[in-house]
Design a protein around this motif. Structure first.
Motif, PDB file in Angstrom:
ATOM      1  N   TYR A 151      -8.630 -14.593   2.388  1.00 21.02           N
ATOM      2  CA  TYR A 151      -7.178 -14.420   2.309  1.00 21.02           C
ATOM      3  C   TYR A 151      -6.501 -15.372   1.321  1.00 21.02           C
ATOM      4  CZ  TYR A 151      -8.206 -11.743   6.506  1.00 21.02           C
ATOM      5  OH  TYR A 151      -8.745 -10.841   7.390  1.00 21.02           O
ATOM      6  N   SER A 152      -7.292 -16.181   0.624  1.00 16.06           N
ATOM      7  CA  SER A 152      -6.719 -17.120  -0.341  1.00 16.06           C
ATOM      8  C   SER A 152      -6.353 -16.414  -1.632  1.00 16.06           C
ATOM      9  CB  SER A 152      -7.729 -18.216  -0.677  1.00 16.06           C
ATOM     10  OG  SER A 152      -7.796 -19.176   0.339  1.00 16.06           O
ATOM     11  N   TYR A 153      -5.319 -16.937  -2.288  1.00 15.05           N
ATOM     12  CA  TYR A 153      -4.984 -16.440  -3.623  1.00 15.05           C
ATOM     13  C   TYR A 153      -6.059 -16.890  -4.600  1.00 15.05           C
ATOM     14  CZ  TYR A 153      -0.283 -15.783  -1.665  1.00 15.05           C
ATOM     15  OH  TYR A 153       0.789 -15.402  -0.913  1.00 15.05           O
ATOM     16  N   ALA A 156      -1.278  -6.980   5.914  1.00 14.87           N
ATOM     17  CA  ALA A 156      -1.687  -7.623   4.659  1.00 14.87           C
ATOM     18  C   ALA A 156      -3.199  -7.838   4.641  1.00 14.87           C
ATOM     19  CB  ALA A 156      -0.957  -8.949   4.487  1.00 14.87           C
ATOM     20  N   ALA A 157      -3.751  -8.243   5.759  1.00 13.32           N
ATOM     21  CA  ALA A 157      -5.197  -8.463   5.841  1.00 13.32           C
ATOM     22  C   ALA A 157      -5.944  -7.152   5.625  1.00 13.32           C
ATOM     23  CB  ALA A 157      -5.570  -9.073   7.191  1.00 13.32           C
ATOM     24  N   LEU A 163      -2.413 -15.450   1.931  1.00 10.40           N
ATOM     25  CA  LEU A 163      -1.622 -14.571   2.797  1.00 10.40           C
ATOM     26  C   LEU A 163      -1.113 -15.360   4.001  1.00 10.40           C
ATOM     27  CD1 LEU A 163      -3.703 -11.276   2.958  1.00 10.40           C
ATOM     28  CD2 LEU A 163      -1.979 -11.974   1.304  1.00 10.40           C
ATOM     29  N   LEU A 164       0.118 -15.047   4.384  1.00 16.38           N
ATOM     30  CA  LEU A 164       0.728 -15.747   5.508  1.00 16.38           C
ATOM     31  C   LEU A 164       0.816 -14.831   6.722  1.00 16.38           C
ATOM     32  CD1 LEU A 164       3.760 -17.635   3.952  1.00 16.38           C
ATOM     33  CD2 LEU A 164       1.748 -18.649   5.022  1.00 16.38           C
ATOM     34  N   MET A 197       0.854  -1.192   0.000  1.00 12.99           N
ATOM     35  CA  MET A 197       0.000   0.000   0.000  1.00 12.99           C
ATOM     36  C   MET A 197       0.883   1.232   0.000  1.00 12.99           C
ATOM     37  SD  MET A 197      -3.311  -0.532   2.461  1.00 12.99           S
ATOM     38  CE  MET A 197      -2.537  -1.241   3.901  1.00 12.99           C
ATOM     39  N   PRO A 198       0.641   2.164  -0.923  1.00 13.34           N
ATOM     40  CA  PRO A 198       1.385   3.427  -0.885  1.00 13.34           C
ATOM     41  C   PRO A 198       1.073   4.194   0.402  1.00 13.34           C
ATOM     42  CG  PRO A 198       0.149   3.178  -2.939  1.00 13.34           C
ATOM     43  CD  PRO A 198      -0.320   2.100  -2.030  1.00 13.34           C
ATOM     44  N   GLN A 199       1.938   5.105   0.751  1.00 14.17           N
ATOM     45  CA  GLN A 199       1.758   5.860   1.988  1.00 14.17           C
ATOM     46  C   GLN A 199       0.437   6.609   1.999  1.00 14.17           C
ATOM     47  OE1 GLN A 199       3.924   5.250   4.269  1.00 14.17           O
ATOM     48  NE2 GLN A 199       2.819   6.491   5.740  1.00 14.17           N
ATOM     49  N   GLU A 200       0.054   7.129   0.835  1.00 13.71           N
ATOM     50  CA  GLU A 200      -1.205   7.874   0.723  1.00 13.71           C
ATOM     51  C   GLU A 200      -2.388   6.975   1.103  1.00 13.71           C
ATOM     52  OE1 GLU A 200      -3.300  10.137  -2.891  1.00 13.71           O
ATOM     53  OE2 GLU A 200      -2.421   8.210  -3.496  1.00 13.71           O
ATOM     54  N   VAL A 201      -2.331   5.719   0.717  1.00 15.19           N
ATOM     55  CA  VAL A 201      -3.410   4.775   1.004  1.00 15.19           C
ATOM     56  C   VAL A 201      -3.394   4.390   2.485  1.00 15.19           C
ATOM     57  CG1 VAL A 201      -4.315   2.464   0.482  1.00 15.19           C
ATOM     58  CG2 VAL A 201      -3.439   3.908  -1.356  1.00 15.19           C
TER      59      VAL A 201
END
Lengths: 150, 188
Positions: free
Chosen positions: B82-84, B130-131, B111-112, A72-76
């Motif tokens: 979270y699955s690809y 990531a989530a 995602l791990l 994610m970019p910083q803006e996001v």
């Protein structure tokens, strides 16, 4: 013929909106983007072939899970997912080819929740709608926008 | 239930015997419900090993059915989120730990979590960066609730990852009693 780009990350909501659009616009060209990152990736294509109307969900997730997920970019990170649609709208306005493309911002939020963010939006080309089970105002807004273009 | 958990009140499960039929039926319903909500362009498929729950014919496992269903749906929902794209989510049952526990596991590729994140993911409101990137909105209470459900059952939630394969296995472990116990119950 109406060319509509729908930017909506909830699959069921996207399906519901698409169904309404197909019912009211028989000659519909419909595209669907589901994340903010996908929107950024497709921006060059959008500027080369601007749709007649772009419907954007205000709250969008950044991306889909993948092994090489773009960070994610910083803006996001700073702005959060709840104003992603507004960032997408701003990116459109920064390009001459899409500066005046009609945009409909759809959201479950009330307009008062986004007062600060909406100050920078040109209401002549961007319309704000709260999501509702009654789709008639949305359909009317699309029809008006499409008619203005022709 | 959420109010009770938030105020620190433990869950009070109403325990009944968990049957193979109920587990398979619940899993299939959960999977079908999940499938209808997913984007057909990228959704994972589900593989429920119906024959892997036969241990419940012999071993005695007690659950609160509503809570069991809730925990299962949380795991399946998380796996789907979270699955690809276009991977397979596997749902299996087994008797583990010298057959003192019945384990239901949900295995997915996506995602791990890091070691530290595995420790945190049952905390209320916590979501990995990531989530957050792939879900946007989300309360981060799913595994917190599942953890409390398992505590109420004197069981546990376990998370095992294989980083090279991007694989995550989330396990629900419920205490199980021996076939002798069932026989004794029947006689009594």
């Amino acid at each position: 013929m109406v060319n509509i780009l729908l930017v909506e990350d909830d699959y069921l909501q996207a399906q519901a909106i698409a169904k309404v659009l197909r019912e009211h616009f028989p000659e519909l060209i419909e595209q669907h983007i589901s994340t903010e990152q996908e929107f950024c990736r497709e921006l060059s294509h959008i500027r080369g072939n601007p749709p007649d109307v772009i419907i954007i969900d205000v709250m969008l997730r950044w991306t889909n899970p993948s092994p090489n997920m773009p960070a994610m970019p910083q803006e996001v990170i700073q702005g959060g997912y709840h104003t992603a649609g507004l960032r997408c709208e701003r990116r459109l306005r920064e390009l001459p080819e899409t500066a005046n493309t009609p945009v409909i911002l759809l959201t479950v939020l009330a307009e008062v929740d986004l007062t600060a963010e909406l100050k920078h939006v040109n209401r002549n080309v961007t319309v704000f709608f709260e999501k509702d089970s009654d789709h008639r105002p949305l359909v009317d807004a699309i029809a008006q926008a499409a008619t203005r273009l022709k | 239930m959420f109010a009770d958990l938030s105020s620190g009140k433990p869950l009070a499960p109403r325990l009944v015997q968990l049957t193979e039929v109920y587990v398979v039926k619940s899993l299939i319903e959960a999977v079908v419900d999940q499938d209808t909500m997913l984007d057909s362009r990228r959704k994972p498929s589900f593989d429920v090993a119906r024959d892997s729950f036969t241990g419940l014919r012999e071993w005695f496992v007690e659950v609160d059915r509503d809570l069991f269903l809730m925990a299962v749906r949380i795991l399946i929902d998380n796996a789907a989120k979270y699955s690809y794209d276009r991977t397979t989510i596997y749902v299996r049952g087994s008797m583990v730990n010298d057959e003192t526990f019945f384990q239901l596991s949900v295995v997915s590729r996506g995602l791990l979590l890091t070691g530290d994140e595995i420790r945190k993911c049952t905390e209320r409101g916590w979501r990995s960066p990531a989530a957050q990137a792939v879900t946007g909105e989300g309360s981060g209470i799913g595994l917190w609730i599942a953890n409390h459900i398992m505590i109420a059952h004197k069981g546990e939630v376990r998370i095992v990852t294989a980083a090279e394969e991007h694989r995550t296995e989330v396990q629900l472990r419920f205490p199980a009693r021996s076939p002798g116990y069932i026989e004794g119950m029947r006689r009594w």
